[in-house]
Design a protein around this motif. Structure first.
Motif, mmCIF file in Angstrom:
data_model
loop_
_atom_site.group_PDB
_atom_site.id
_atom_site.type_symbol
_atom_site.label_atom_id
_atom_site.label_comp_id
_atom_site.label_asym_id
_atom_site.label_seq_id
_atom_site.Cartn_x
_atom_site.Cartn_y
_atom_site.Cartn_z
ATOM 1 N N ASN A 1 3.221 -40.930 31.598
ATOM 2 C CA ASN A 1 2.959 -41.746 30.548
ATOM 3 C C ASN A 1 3.615 -41.037 29.219
ATOM 4 O OD1 ASN A 1 2.311 -43.489 28.265
ATOM 5 N ND2 ASN A 1 0.189 -43.345 28.653
ATOM 6 N N MET A 2 4.778 -41.524 28.519
ATOM 7 C CA MET A 2 5.372 -41.064 27.692
ATOM 8 C C MET A 2 5.459 -41.996 26.517
ATOM 9 S SD MET A 2 8.147 -38.685 29.469
ATOM 10 C CE MET A 2 8.464 -37.457 28.159
ATOM 11 N N ASP A 3 4.596 -42.943 26.500
ATOM 12 C CA ASP A 3 4.935 -43.934 25.483
ATOM 13 C C ASP A 3 4.483 -43.251 23.918
ATOM 14 O OD1 ASP A 3 5.046 -45.760 27.271
ATOM 15 O OD2 ASP A 3 2.730 -46.580 27.071
ATOM 16 N N ASN A 4 5.504 -43.662 22.911
ATOM 17 C CA ASN A 4 5.519 -43.140 21.630
ATOM 18 C C ASN A 4 5.752 -41.736 21.482
ATOM 19 O OD1 ASN A 4 2.521 -45.131 21.665
ATOM 20 N ND2 ASN A 4 4.395 -45.641 20.168
ATOM 21 N N ALA A 5 6.276 -41.262 22.315
ATOM 22 C CA ALA A 5 6.659 -39.776 22.535
ATOM 23 C C ALA A 5 8.232 -39.736 21.682
ATOM 24 C CB ALA A 5 6.865 -39.113 23.892
ATOM 25 N N ILE A 6 8.293 -38.594 21.374
ATOM 26 C CA ILE A 6 9.619 -38.367 20.728
ATOM 27 C C ILE A 6 10.664 -37.362 21.484
ATOM 28 C CG2 ILE A 6 10.799 -36.932 18.645
ATOM 29 C CD1 ILE A 6 8.031 -37.643 17.165
ATOM 30 N N LEU A 7 11.739 -38.041 22.069
ATOM 31 C CA LEU A 7 12.725 -37.053 22.655
ATOM 32 C C LEU A 7 13.987 -36.913 22.101
ATOM 33 C CD1 LEU A 7 11.693 -38.993 26.121
ATOM 34 C CD2 LEU A 7 11.307 -36.583 25.690
ATOM 35 N N VAL A 8 14.051 -36.995 20.700
ATOM 36 C CA VAL A 8 15.276 -36.616 20.049
ATOM 37 C C VAL A 8 15.958 -35.422 20.479
ATOM 38 C CG1 VAL A 8 16.075 -36.526 17.875
ATOM 39 C CG2 VAL A 8 14.324 -37.774 18.028
ATOM 40 N N ASN A 9 17.068 -35.497 20.906
ATOM 41 C CA ASN A 9 17.847 -34.548 21.367
ATOM 42 C C ASN A 9 17.410 -33.662 22.588
ATOM 43 O OD1 ASN A 9 19.913 -35.052 19.313
ATOM 44 N ND2 ASN A 9 18.670 -33.825 17.865
#
Length: 217
Positions: A100-108
Motif C-alpha cells: 500500500n503506497m497510497d498518498n506516497a511521494i515517489l518524485v524522482n
C-alpha cells in the motif's frame, strides 16, 4: 551490536549496508535486526540508508521518510507505506507485491524492474520517476502523477490507469492492458482521454498499450 541477530536467523545474515544518519531511526533498525516480523518504522526518518536486498515483508512504513534511501532488490511484500516519502529513493528490482503506497511521494524515485503486483498507488506523486521495465499487474493507479516520468518498457496487466501524463512522460515500449481514463497535460491545458482515443495517444508516443473498456460499462 548491529551485527548481532537472534539464533533463529530471521534476517538470514542480512545487515544494512548503511544505517540512516538519524539516530532514532538507526537505533530502531538495529533493534529490529534482533526481532521477528516486519519493521515498525511508522513516521521515522530512514533517509540516506542503504537497505538494499533486505526483507521488509509486512512492515509498517506509514508516513516514514525514505528520501534517497536505497532499497535495491528489497522485499516490501504486504507492507504499508501509505504517505511515505520516497523522493529520490532507489527501488530498482524491488518487490512491491500487495504494498500500500497510497498518498506516497515517489518524485524522482527509481523503480526500474520493480514488481508492483496488486499494489495500490492512489494519489501518488511519481513525477520524474523512472519506471523502466517495471511490472504493474492489477495495480491501482488512480490519480497517480506520472508527469515527466519514464515508463519505457513498463508492462501493464489490467491496471486502472487514471493517471496524469504530459509531453515529457516517456512511453516507448510500454505494453499490456489498462483501463482509463487518463488526464493529459499539454502546456497550460489538460484533457481527459479514454478508450481508443487514449490508446492512439499512447501509440503516438511509442507505447503499445491496449485500453480496455471498464468492467460493467
Amino acid at each position: 551490536m548491529a551485527g548481532q541477530m537472534m539464533s533463529s536467523g530471521t534476517r538470514n545474515g542480512w545487515l544494512p549496508s548503511r544505517f540512516p544518519p538519524d539516530k532514532a531511526a538507526a537505533q530502531r533498525l538495529q533493534e529490529w535486526l534482533e526481532e521477528e516480523g516486519g519493521l515498525d518504522a511508522v513516521g521515522i526518518d530512514l533517509s540516506g540508508a542503504d537497505l538494499s536486498h533486505g526483507n521488509f515483508s509486512e512492515s509498517w512504513l506509514t508516513d516514514a521518510r525514505l528520501v534517497n534511501t536505497k532499497l535495491v532488490g528489497a522485499d516490501l511484500y504486504r507492507s504499508d507505506a501509505q504517505g511515505a516519502d520516497f523522493t529520490g529513493a532507489d527501488l530498482t528490482r524491488c518487490s512491491l507485491v500487495r504494498t500500500n503506497m497510497d498518498n506516497a511521494i515517489l518524485v524522482n524515485a527509481v523503480l526500474d524492474g520493480a514488481e508492483l503486483i496488486k499494489a495500490s498507488l492512489c494519489d501518488v506523486d511519481a513525477s520524474g520517476a523512472s519506471c523502466c521495465g517495471t511490472k504493474f499487474a492489477d495495480t491501482f493507479l488512480i490519480n497517480t502523477n506520472f508527469r515527466n516520468a519514464d515508463l519505457r518498457d513498463a508492462v501493464f496487466e489490467e491496471n486502472s490507469f487514471e493517471v496524469l501524463l504530459d509531453e515529457k512522460t516517456r512511453l516507448e515500449g510500454a505494453s499490456g492492458t489498462v483501463f482509463g481514463p487518463a488526464i493529459i497535460i499539454e502546456g497550460q491545458t489538460s484533457r481527459e482521454l479514454s478508450g481508443e482515443t487514449l490508446e492512439q495517444w499512447i501509440h503516438s508516443r511509442g507505447g503499445n498499450l491496449r485500453v480496455l473498456t471498464p468492467r460493467g460499462a
